[in-house]
Design a protein around this motif. Structure first.
Motif, PDB file in Angstrom:
ATOM      1  N   ILE A  10       0.856  -1.186   0.000  1.00 53.94           N
ATOM      2  CA  ILE A  10       0.000   0.000   0.000  1.00 53.94           C
ATOM      3  C   ILE A  10       0.892   1.236   0.000  1.00 53.94           C
ATOM      4  O   ILE A  10       1.864   1.299   0.766  1.00 53.94           O
ATOM      5  N   ASP A  11       0.581   2.171  -0.858  1.00 53.71           N
ATOM      6  CA  ASP A  11       1.241   3.479  -0.866  1.00 53.71           C
ATOM      7  C   ASP A  11       0.210   4.545  -0.552  1.00 53.71           C
ATOM      8  O   ASP A  11      -0.985   4.386  -0.840  1.00 53.71           O
ATOM      9  N   ILE A  12       0.678   5.641   0.029  1.00 52.19           N
ATOM     10  CA  ILE A  12      -0.211   6.759   0.357  1.00 52.19           C
ATOM     11  C   ILE A  12       0.284   8.023  -0.325  1.00 52.19           C
ATOM     12  O   ILE A  12       1.453   8.401  -0.199  1.00 52.19           O
ATOM     13  N   ALA A  13      -0.625   8.665  -1.061  1.00 55.09           N
ATOM     14  CA  ALA A  13      -0.339   9.963  -1.678  1.00 55.09           C
ATOM     15  C   ALA A  13      -1.122  11.025  -0.926  1.00 55.09           C
ATOM     16  O   ALA A  13      -2.350  10.966  -0.846  1.00 55.09           O
ATOM     17  N   SER A  14      -0.424  11.979  -0.345  1.00 57.15           N
ATOM     18  CA  SER A  14      -1.054  12.984   0.496  1.00 57.15           C
ATOM     19  C   SER A  14      -1.389  14.257  -0.278  1.00 57.15           C
ATOM     20  O   SER A  14      -0.580  14.754  -1.066  1.00 57.15           O
ATOM     21  N   HIS A  44       1.910  10.893  13.109  1.00 57.53           N
ATOM     22  CA  HIS A  44       2.909  11.812  13.638  1.00 57.53           C
ATOM     23  C   HIS A  44       2.406  13.226  13.352  1.00 57.53           C
ATOM     24  O   HIS A  44       1.931  13.499  12.246  1.00 57.53           O
ATOM     25  N   PRO A  45       2.472  14.138  14.340  1.00 54.97           N
ATOM     26  CA  PRO A  45       1.916  15.484  14.115  1.00 54.97           C
ATOM     27  C   PRO A  45       2.548  16.225  12.946  1.00 54.97           C
ATOM     28  O   PRO A  45       1.919  17.106  12.353  1.00 54.97           O
ATOM     29  N   ASP A  46       3.776  15.879  12.588  1.00 54.40           N
ATOM     30  CA  ASP A  46       4.432  16.520  11.443  1.00 54.40           C
ATOM     31  C   ASP A  46       4.212  15.770  10.133  1.00 54.40           C
ATOM     32  O   ASP A  46       4.699  16.201   9.088  1.00 54.40           O
ATOM     33  N   GLY A  47       3.510  14.644  10.197  1.00 54.93           N
ATOM     34  CA  GLY A  47       3.230  13.887   8.985  1.00 54.93           C
ATOM     35  C   GLY A  47       4.465  13.320   8.312  1.00 54.93           C
ATOM     36  O   GLY A  47       4.505  13.166   7.090  1.00 54.93           O
ATOM     37  N   ILE A  48       5.481  12.985   9.081  1.00 53.59           N
ATOM     38  CA  ILE A  48       6.748  12.568   8.478  1.00 53.59           C
ATOM     39  C   ILE A  48       6.609  11.277   7.667  1.00 53.59           C
ATOM     40  O   ILE A  48       7.323  11.083   6.680  1.00 53.59           O
ATOM     41  N   HIS A  49       5.681  10.398   8.049  1.00 52.37           N
ATOM     42  CA  HIS A  49       5.554   9.136   7.325  1.00 52.37           C
ATOM     43  C   HIS A  49       4.938   9.320   5.944  1.00 52.37           C
ATOM     44  O   HIS A  49       5.028   8.428   5.107  1.00 52.37           O
ATOM     45  N   PHE A  50       4.309  10.463   5.738  1.00 50.28           N
ATOM     46  CA  PHE A  50       3.766  10.743   4.419  1.00 50.28           C
ATOM     47  C   PHE A  50       4.850  11.223   3.451  1.00 50.28           C
ATOM     48  O   PHE A  50       4.603  11.361   2.259  1.00 50.28           O
ATOM     49  N   ARG A  51       6.046  11.481   3.987  1.00 46.82           N
ATOM     50  CA  ARG A  51       7.157  11.937   3.129  1.00 46.82           C
ATOM     51  C   ARG A  51       8.285  10.912   3.035  1.00 46.82           C
ATOM     52  O   ARG A  51       9.161  11.047   2.185  1.00 46.82           O
ATOM     53  N   THR A  52       8.249   9.902   3.877  1.00 42.16           N
ATOM     54  CA  THR A  52       9.326   8.917   3.894  1.00 42.16           C
ATOM     55  C   THR A  52       9.253   8.027   2.656  1.00 42.16           C
ATOM     56  O   THR A  52       8.215   7.427   2.372  1.00 42.16           O
TER      57      THR A  52
END
Length: 309
Positions: A10-14, A44-52
Motif C-alpha cells: 500500500i502506498d499513500i499519496a497525500s 505523527h503530528p508533522d506527517g513525516i511518514h507521508f514523506r518517507t
C-alpha cells in the motif's frame, strides 16, 4: 490493511504536499508522489511518514484506490480521477460520491428521517419554519458548520441570535440551498455516529452536546462515549446499506438522533472521510480497525474483482 494476506503493498499519496497539488487540483495525473506504508507507519503530528520514501507513481499500477479525503471535495476532481483510473476500482466510487456526498441525499429516505424539506429560497424557509422549530443544514458543509436553528421568529447561527426577518434579509443577498429538518427536542440525548463497511455494521459512538448546547459534533465541543445500536438503527443500516452499495459506496457513516417519540431517527449520511475507528474500538472494546480492514479487502476481492473465494 497492510497486514492483511490479500495485500501486496500500500502506498499513500497525500494532498498535504505541494508536489501533489497539480494532481489533487485535477490538472495533471503525471505528477503524483506517494510513500509506502511500512511496519513503522503511524500517526505523527508533522506527517513525516507521508514523506518517507517518496517516489513518483502511476495510478494504473494499482489494483484499487482507497479515496479518503475530507470535505469539501470538488466534483471536478472526482471526474478527473475517473478519466485516469477505472471508476469502479475506487473506494468510495467517485460517481457514487457525486450522488451521495450531499445532505439532500437524505430525501431518498423520508420514512426513517425527521420531516424535512429542500429549501432553495427565503419563502421555502419561511413556510417550513411556520410548522415547527427547524434546523437548516448547508448541503455540503460538515462538522456542524453553518447550521441554522429557527424557532418562531428567533434564529441562531454560529452561537449568534437574530430575528427571522434579519436572517432572511441577509440570506436573500447570497441565497444557497439548505436541507431543512424538524428540530428534535431530544437532541440533548446525543447524536450517534454509526459506521458501516461492506454492508456490515462496525459499531457506534454516542456524541453528547456540551451543557446548554444542542450541537453534538466533536468540532462543536461534543463528548463521545461507547454505545450499542437500537433496533431502529439496525433497520436503518439495512435500508441505507444496499442503496449505497449499488452506488459503489463501500464505507459510510450515518448519524441518528432521538425523535419526539423517543426513538432513534436518521439525521445524516457521510460517504466521504469516515474517521474515528480507533476511538470507536477503544470505547466499545471491539477490534473495529482490523475488522474494517478485512471488510474493505473483502469488498475489493468480491465486488471489484468478482472473486467470492
Amino acid at each position: 490493511m497492510r497486514e492483511h494476506p490479500l495485500c501486496e503493498r500500500i502506498d499513500i499519496a497525500s494532498r498535504g504536499w505541494e508536489e501533489n497539488r497539480a494532481f489533487f487540483s485535477g490538472k495533471s495525473a503525471e505528477s503524483l508522489l506517494a510513500s509506502p506504508v511500512t511496519e513503522d507507519f503511524a500517526f505523527h503530528p508533522d506527517g513525516i511518514h507521508f514523506r518517507t520514501g517518496l517516489r513518483a507513481i502511476q495510478l494504473q499500477d494499482y489494483d484499487a484506490i482507497f479515496l479518503r479525503l475530507p470535505p469539501p471535495l470538488d466534483n471536478g476532481f472526482l471526474r478527473f480521477l475517473t478519466t485516469h483510473f477505472p471508476n469502479q476500482k475506487i473506494i468510495n466510487r467517485p460517481s457514487g460520491l457525486m450522488k451521495t456526498a450531499n445532505k439532500a441525499f437524505l430525501l431518498n429516505f423520508p420514512e426513517i428521517c425527521p420531516e424535512m424539506k429542500l429549501c432553495e429560497n427565503a419563502e421555502d424557509i419561511r413556510t417550513f419554519s411556520k410548522k415547527f422549530p427547524i434546523v437548516l443544514k448547508p448541503l455540503r458543509n460538515y462538522g456542524g458548520k453553518g447550521i441554522v436553528k429557527i424557532q418562531g421568529e428567533q434564529v441562531e447561527v454560529d452561537g449568534q441570535e437574530l430575528s427571522l426577518e434579519d436572517f432572511l434579509s441577509s440570506y436573500e443577498q447570497a441565497p444557497e440551498p439548505y436541507l431543512a429538518m424538524k428540530f428534535l427536542k431530544n437532541v440533548n440525548q446525543g447524536d450517534k455516529r454509526i459506521v458501516v463497511v461492506n454492508e456490515q455494521v462496525l459499531g457506534g459512538v454516542l456524541r453528547l452536546p456540551p451543557p446548554g448546547a444542542w450541537l453534538c459534533n466533536a468540532a462543536q465541543g461534543g463528548q463521545a462515549t461507547g454505545t450499542e445500536l437500537t433496533p431502529e438503527e439496525t433497520r436503518m443500516a439495512q435500508v441505507i446499506g444496499p442503496v449505497l452499495q449499488r452506488e459503489g459506496i463501500a464505507m459510510f457513516g450515518f448519524d441518528t438522533l432521538v425523535d419526539d417519540q423517543g426513538k432513534r431517527i436518521l439525521s445524516e449520511i457521510n460517504t466521504l472521510s469516515i474517521g474515528g475507528l480507533p476511538q470507536m474500538g477503544a470505547l466499545n472494546g471491539q477490534p473495529v480497525v482490523s475488522r474494517a480492514a478485512a471488510l474493505l479487502w473483502q469488498y475489493i476481492n468480491d465486488e471489484i474483482y468478482g472473486d467470492p473465494d
